[in-house]
Design a protein around this motif. Structure first.
Motif, short mmCIF file in Angstrom:
data_model
loop_
_atom_site.label_atom_id
_atom_site.label_comp_id
_atom_site.label_asym_id
_atom_site.label_seq_id
_atom_site.Cartn_x
_atom_site.Cartn_y
_atom_site.Cartn_z
N HIS A 1 -5.01 1.62 6.09
CA HIS A 1 -4.87 3.06 6.24
C HIS A 1 -4.20 3.63 4.99
O HIS A 1 -3.12 3.18 4.60
N PRO A 2 -4.80 4.64 4.36
CA PRO A 2 -4.23 5.20 3.12
C PRO A 2 -2.84 5.78 3.27
O PRO A 2 -2.10 5.90 2.29
N ALA A 3 -2.45 6.14 4.48
CA ALA A 3 -1.11 6.71 4.68
C ALA A 3 -0.01 5.72 4.33
O ALA A 3 1.12 6.12 4.04
N PHE A 4 -0.35 4.43 4.33
CA PHE A 4 0.66 3.44 3.96
C PHE A 4 1.06 3.56 2.48
O PHE A 4 2.06 2.98 2.06
N ALA A 5 0.31 4.31 1.70
CA ALA A 5 0.69 4.52 0.30
C ALA A 5 2.04 5.21 0.19
O ALA A 5 2.76 5.04 -0.81
N GLU A 6 2.39 6.00 1.19
CA GLU A 6 3.67 6.71 1.17
C GLU A 6 4.72 6.04 2.04
O GLU A 6 5.79 6.61 2.28
N ALA A 7 4.43 4.82 2.50
CA ALA A 7 5.39 4.12 3.34
C ALA A 7 6.63 3.72 2.54
O ALA A 7 6.56 3.49 1.33
N GLU A 8 7.73 3.60 3.24
CA GLU A 8 8.99 3.17 2.64
C GLU A 8 9.12 1.65 2.81
O GLU A 8 9.04 1.14 3.93
N ILE A 9 9.28 0.92 1.72
CA ILE A 9 9.50 -0.52 1.79
C ILE A 9 10.97 -0.75 2.12
O ILE A 9 11.85 -0.40 1.35
N ILE A 10 11.23 -1.33 3.28
CA ILE A 10 12.62 -1.51 3.72
C ILE A 10 13.09 -2.96 3.63
O ILE A 10 14.28 -3.24 3.71
N ARG B 1 8.28 1.22 6.59
CA ARG B 1 8.37 2.28 7.59
C ARG B 1 7.38 3.36 7.22
O ARG B 1 7.38 3.87 6.10
N CYS B 2 6.49 3.70 8.18
CA CYS B 2 5.44 4.68 7.91
C CYS B 2 5.27 5.59 9.12
O CYS B 2 4.51 5.26 10.05
N PRO B 3 5.94 6.72 9.16
CA PRO B 3 5.85 7.62 10.32
C PRO B 3 4.46 8.17 10.56
O PRO B 3 4.16 8.63 11.67
N GLU B 4 3.59 8.15 9.53
CA GLU B 4 2.26 8.75 9.66
C GLU B 4 1.26 7.85 10.38
O GLU B 4 0.14 8.28 10.68
N VAL B 5 1.61 6.59 10.64
CA VAL B 5 0.66 5.65 11.24
C VAL B 5 1.21 5.12 12.55
O VAL B 5 2.40 4.80 12.66
N THR B 6 0.33 5.03 13.54
CA THR B 6 0.67 4.41 14.82
C THR B 6 -0.34 3.29 15.09
O THR B 6 -1.56 3.52 15.03
N MET C 1 3.43 -9.45 -3.20
CA MET C 1 3.71 -8.06 -2.88
C MET C 1 2.46 -7.20 -3.05
O MET C 1 2.14 -6.36 -2.20
N SER C 2 1.71 -7.45 -4.12
CA SER C 2 0.49 -6.67 -4.37
C SER C 2 -0.53 -6.90 -3.27
O SER C 2 -1.18 -5.95 -2.81
N GLU C 3 -0.70 -8.15 -2.84
CA GLU C 3 -1.68 -8.45 -1.79
C GLU C 3 -1.30 -7.79 -0.47
O GLU C 3 -2.15 -7.23 0.23
N LEU C 4 -0.03 -7.86 -0.13
CA LEU C 4 0.42 -7.28 1.13
C LEU C 4 0.30 -5.75 1.11
O LEU C 4 -0.16 -5.13 2.09
N LEU C 5 0.69 -5.14 0.01
CA LEU C 5 0.58 -3.68 -0.09
C LEU C 5 -0.87 -3.22 -0.10
O LEU C 5 -1.23 -2.20 0.50
N ASN C 6 -1.73 -3.99 -0.77
CA ASN C 6 -3.14 -3.64 -0.81
C ASN C 6 -3.76 -3.71 0.58
O ASN C 6 -4.59 -2.87 0.95
#
Length: 323
Positions: free
Chosen positions: A261-270, A201-206, A250-255
């Motif tokens: 978009h760098p904002a995904f760095a603060e995304a919540e993994i649900i 979940r990443c509120p900063e990205v659309t 997990m590393s590949e998907l997060l990378n």
């Protein structure tokens, strides 16, 4: 057709089973759908991306897959109100531009677009990529919403669900096995291909459409869902290993998310999960009949894309054209 239709038992309430059940019930069959799990979509379908992308899939799939999937978008649009037809966007980091060119050579029905056009389509990606491929005719659906929609449609058509012991098959006119990898002991040539995915979940990205991020080793896609949730997937490992997601995956998907978009760095993994895709050697699903038993299996990564076409094949067997 006069009188009650044929009694059909469908085994497996994943996407193939549900689409087949609805297709047959719409033709007049008396459908019972049996699921060994505790709910619909207990297998790989629950973790799918839900992309309806025949032209993108042509990059690595046989021509048959594209041919048989062209009607899938209209089928889903007629059955599930949540289908979105915003197209697909294929991008690559600067170091992997050769992969973008290769993808374009193997596909069609796309437009090569520049940075300005990328920003128009996806404002949050403005200035992040110089070039992309835009497949305007493609769409996507949230698999979990779609499966529940088909469940409701089958009930509306008079179909029945069973989550208890196996029904007595001899009481049905037809038995259709759509149990996926669970049928590997009885379906020759079936193998498992492991896929791993995460939801964040990443509120900063659309985002408005699925984004495919190309990489020389593995392409990763990011699919927007409701409430600022994004699905990233999915690895393809020749294995039927049912362990939890690996550190590498997990590393590949997060990378990929962070590169998009760098904002995904603060995304919540649900959620982080895995699924085993049932696959034949050619990765093309098929329908096979023996007497009054029909097998629909081997959906690989094409479950939502090809289920409508394969369900139509099953319907042609159950309801043969006179003459």
């Amino acid at each position: 057709m006069t009188g009650p239709g044929p009694k059909v038992l469908i085994k497996g309430a994943g996407v193939a089973g549900l689409v087949t059940a609805v297709t047959l019930a719409e033709r007049g069959a008396q459908v019972t759908l049996h699921e060994a799990g505790s709910r619909i979509g207990s297998g790989a379908s629950w973790f799918a991306g839900g992309m309806l992308a025949p032209w993108c899939e042509a990059e690595s799939a046989p021509e048959e897959v594209t041919r048989d999937s062209l009607s899938s978008l209209s089928w889903w649009s007629a059955h599930v109100p949540s289908v979105l037809q915003q197209g697909s966007l294929v991008v690559a980091p600067p170091r992997d531009q050769v992969e973008l060119a290769r993808f374009g050579r193997r596909t069609s029905h796309f437009e090569t677009i520049d940075a300005e056009r990328i920003g128009q389509l996806e404002p949050d990606l403005a200035g992040r990529f110089d070039r992309a491929l835009f497949f305007a005719e493609e769409g996507h659906v949230d698999p979990r919403i779609a499966l529940k929609g088909l469940e409701a449609r089958l009930v509306e058509l008079g179909g029945h669900f069973r989550f208890d012991a196996d029904p007595m098959e001899e009481t049905f006119d037809w038995v259709v096995d759509c149990t996926g990898i669970a049928a590997r002991e009885s379906v020759a040539g079936l193998r498992g291909v492991r896929g791993e995915m995460i939801l964040v979940r990443c509120p900063e990205v659309t985002l408005h459409r699925p984004i495919r991020m190309l990489h020389p080793r593995i392409p990763i896609y990011i699919v927007p869902r409701e409430n600022k949730v994004f699905m990233a997937g999915a690895t393809m490992v020749e294995s039927d290993d049912t362990r939890e997601i690996t550190v590498r995956a997990m590393s590949e998907l997060l990378n990929a998310l962070y590169t998009l978009h760098p904002a995904f760095a603060e995304a919540e993994i649900i959620e982080a999960n895995t699924g085993i895709r049932p696959s034949y050697a050619d990765n093309v699903p098929r329908v096979h009949r023996e007497g009054n038993r029909i097998s629909l299996n081997g959906m690989y990564r094409h479950g939502f894309l090809l289920s409508p076409a394969r369900a139509a094949e099953v319907a042609a067997i159950v309801f043969p054209t006179p003459g």
